[in-house]
Design a protein around this motif. Structure first.
Motif, PDB file in Angstrom:
ATOM      1  N   LYS A 194      10.032   6.406  11.325  1.00  0.00           N
ATOM      2  CA  LYS A 194      10.371   6.358  12.749  1.00  0.00           C
ATOM      3  C   LYS A 194       9.255   5.702  13.553  1.00  0.00           C
ATOM      4  N   THR A 195       8.016   6.085  13.293  1.00  0.00           N
ATOM      5  CA  THR A 195       6.879   5.533  14.039  1.00  0.00           C
ATOM      6  C   THR A 195       6.700   4.055  13.739  1.00  0.00           C
ATOM      7  N   GLU A 196       6.902   3.653  12.487  1.00  0.00           N
ATOM      8  CA  GLU A 196       6.807   2.228  12.135  1.00  0.00           C
ATOM      9  C   GLU A 196       7.871   1.423  12.876  1.00  0.00           C
ATOM     10  N   ARG A 197       9.099   1.926  12.900  1.00  0.00           N
ATOM     11  CA  ARG A 197      10.178   1.228  13.621  1.00  0.00           C
ATOM     12  C   ARG A 197       9.835   1.085  15.103  1.00  0.00           C
ATOM     13  N   LEU A 198       9.365   2.162  15.709  1.00  0.00           N
ATOM     14  CA  LEU A 198       9.025   2.121  17.126  1.00  0.00           C
ATOM     15  C   LEU A 198       7.866   1.160  17.397  1.00  0.00           C
ATOM     16  N   SER A 199       6.885   1.122  16.488  1.00  0.00           N
ATOM     17  CA  SER A 199       5.746   0.225  16.692  1.00  0.00           C
ATOM     18  C   SER A 199       6.181  -1.241  16.606  1.00  0.00           C
ATOM     19  N   ARG A 200       7.135  -1.534  15.737  1.00  0.00           N
ATOM     20  CA  ARG A 200       7.623  -2.915  15.610  1.00  0.00           C
ATOM     21  C   ARG A 200       8.412  -3.338  16.860  1.00  0.00           C
ATOM     22  N   SER A 201       8.897  -2.354  17.619  1.00  0.00           N
ATOM     23  CA  SER A 201       9.603  -2.682  18.861  1.00  0.00           C
ATOM     24  C   SER A 201       8.674  -2.613  20.075  1.00  0.00           C
ATOM     25  N   GLY A 202       7.360  -2.485  19.825  1.00  0.00           N
ATOM     26  CA  GLY A 202       6.392  -2.531  20.917  1.00  0.00           C
ATOM     27  C   GLY A 202       5.872  -1.194  21.401  1.00  0.00           C
ATOM     28  N   LYS A 203       6.363  -0.109  20.862  1.00  0.00           N
ATOM     29  CA  LYS A 203       5.887   1.216  21.266  1.00  0.00           C
ATOM     30  C   LYS A 203       4.591   1.539  20.526  1.00  0.00           C
ATOM     31  N   GLY A 227     -14.304  11.034  -3.886  1.00  0.00           N
ATOM     32  CA  GLY A 227     -13.956  11.682  -2.624  1.00  0.00           C
ATOM     33  C   GLY A 227     -13.342  10.697  -1.652  1.00  0.00           C
ATOM     34  N   GLU A 228     -12.386   9.889  -2.153  1.00  0.00           N
ATOM     35  CA  GLU A 228     -11.757   8.862  -1.328  1.00  0.00           C
ATOM     36  C   GLU A 228     -10.242   8.965  -1.351  1.00  0.00           C
ATOM     37  N   LEU A 229      -9.664   8.534  -0.241  1.00  0.00           N
ATOM     38  CA  LEU A 229      -8.221   8.413  -0.106  1.00  0.00           C
ATOM     39  C   LEU A 229      -7.962   7.007   0.416  1.00  0.00           C
ATOM     40  N   THR A 230      -7.069   6.276  -0.250  1.00  0.00           N
ATOM     41  CA  THR A 230      -6.822   4.875   0.079  1.00  0.00           C
ATOM     42  C   THR A 230      -5.351   4.662   0.389  1.00  0.00           C
ATOM     43  N   SER A 231      -5.102   3.905   1.453  1.00  0.00           N
ATOM     44  CA  SER A 231      -3.748   3.528   1.836  1.00  0.00           C
ATOM     45  C   SER A 231      -3.639   2.008   1.793  1.00  0.00           C
ATOM     46  N   ARG A 232      -2.444   1.527   1.481  1.00  0.00           N
ATOM     47  CA  ARG A 232      -2.151   0.092   1.481  1.00  0.00           C
ATOM     48  C   ARG A 232      -0.940  -0.143   2.374  1.00  0.00           C
ATOM     49  N   ALA A 233      -1.093  -1.077   3.306  1.00  0.00           N
ATOM     50  CA  ALA A 233      -0.002  -1.398   4.228  1.00  0.00           C
ATOM     51  C   ALA A 233      -0.139  -2.850   4.658  1.00  0.00           C
ATOM     52  N   ASP A 234       0.712  -3.270   5.588  1.00  0.00           N
ATOM     53  CA  ASP A 234       0.603  -4.644   6.072  1.00  0.00           C
ATOM     54  C   ASP A 234      -0.232  -4.745   7.339  1.00  0.00           C
ATOM     55  N   SER A 235      -0.776  -3.601   7.812  1.00  0.00           N
ATOM     56  CA  SER A 235      -1.642  -3.635   8.993  1.00  0.00           C
ATOM     57  C   SER A 235      -2.561  -2.420   8.994  1.00  0.00           C
ATOM     58  N   GLU A 236      -3.638  -2.548   9.731  1.00  0.00           N
ATOM     59  CA  GLU A 236      -4.570  -1.435   9.869  1.00  0.00           C
ATOM     60  C   GLU A 236      -3.904  -0.254  10.564  1.00  0.00           C
ATOM     61  N   SER A 237      -3.077  -0.531  11.561  1.00  0.00           N
ATOM     62  CA  SER A 237      -2.423   0.562  12.286  1.00  0.00           C
ATOM     63  C   SER A 237      -1.519   1.384  11.365  1.00  0.00           C
ATOM     64  N   LEU A 238      -0.842   0.725  10.424  1.00  0.00           N
ATOM     65  CA  LEU A 238       0.003   1.475   9.493  1.00  0.00           C
ATOM     66  C   LEU A 238      -0.837   2.259   8.480  1.00  0.00           C
ATOM     67  N   ASN A 239      -2.032   1.776   8.157  1.00  0.00           N
ATOM     68  CA  ASN A 239      -2.932   2.582   7.316  1.00  0.00           C
ATOM     69  C   ASN A 239      -3.407   3.813   8.070  1.00  0.00           C
ATOM     70  N   GLY A 242       6.662   1.091  -2.905  1.00  0.00           N
ATOM     71  CA  GLY A 242       7.685   1.941  -3.496  1.00  0.00           C
ATOM     72  C   GLY A 242       8.213   2.975  -2.530  1.00  0.00           C
ATOM     73  N   ALA A 243       9.175   3.716  -2.986  1.00  0.00           N
ATOM     74  CA  ALA A 243       9.734   4.884  -2.297  1.00  0.00           C
ATOM     75  C   ALA A 243      10.269   4.584  -0.901  1.00  0.00           C
ATOM     76  N   GLY A 244      10.663   3.334  -0.658  1.00  0.00           N
ATOM     77  CA  GLY A 244      11.278   3.009   0.618  1.00  0.00           C
ATOM     78  C   GLY A 244      10.303   2.874   1.771  1.00  0.00           C
ATOM     79  N   LEU A 245       9.013   3.109   1.549  1.00  0.00           N
ATOM     80  CA  LEU A 245       8.026   2.944   2.601  1.00  0.00           C
ATOM     81  C   LEU A 245       7.528   1.514   2.591  1.00  0.00           C
ATOM     82  N   ARG A 246       7.200   0.999   3.742  1.00  0.00           N
ATOM     83  CA  ARG A 246       6.559  -0.307   3.871  1.00  0.00           C
ATOM     84  C   ARG A 246       6.996  -1.291   2.790  1.00  0.00           C
TER      85      ARG A 246
END
Length: 158
Positions: free
Chosen positions: A126-135, A88-100, A49-53
């Motif tokens: 911004k960081t996700e876009r840059l990572s997809r381009s190899g940065k 006492g947990e915080l959980t993220s869901r993404a398509d890769s460990e680096s994005l978590n 949701g919210a335009g992320l991932r």
């Protein structure tokens, strides 16, 4: 019969953390696969949701205590981030460990007041876009803070 993205993620997680402790036709589960308390790899991704991932299938939890006064900001940053105050947990869901790593590093910065939710969303995109381009970025490579271990009773971040 898993989709290619989920299969690729499964191979990467198995190479990094070994065989999962639990598995079935829909998910693989690792417990206490340092630095994570738990990693779940779902066969099917679900929309973000919210335009992320756009899609995600990798769910990872850390030990983290979120102060009451930061709950709203974290939900505003990422409505699908799970905050389990009892555990006492915080959980993220993404398509890769680096994005978590990225999402949880930014969540920590929101909690300590270094960023607001809007700035964190913009930095994430911004960081996700840059990572997809190899940065690369330190935000994608590991935690920039120390998550709690399973037995920790550390004070809440300020």
């Amino acid at each position: 019969a898993w989709p290619q993205a989920s299969r690729d993620a499964a191979l990467a997680m198995i190479a990094k953390y070994g065989r999962p402790r639990q598995y079935d036709a829909e998910a693989l589960v690792w417990e206490n696969n340092n630095p994570w308390r738990r990693t779940l790899l779902h066969r099917r991704a679900w929309p973000r949701g919210a335009g992320l991932r756009a899609m995600n299938h990798l769910e990872q939890a850390i030990g983290y205590r979120v102060p009451d006064n930061r709950l709203k900001a974290l939900i505003s940053f990422d409505p699908s981030m799970t905050i389990n105050r009892a555990a006492g947990e915080l959980t993220s869901r993404a398509d890769s460990e680096s994005l978590n790593y990225l999402a949880l590093n930014l969540a920590h910065e929101i909690v300590i007041g270094a960023r607001n939710a809007r700035d964190a969303r913009e930095f994430y995109a911004k960081t996700e876009r840059l990572s997809r381009s190899g940065k690369s970025s330190l935000y994608l490579e590991g935690f920039l803070f120390m998550p709690l271990n399973a037995d920790s009773r550390a004070p809440l971040p300020r």
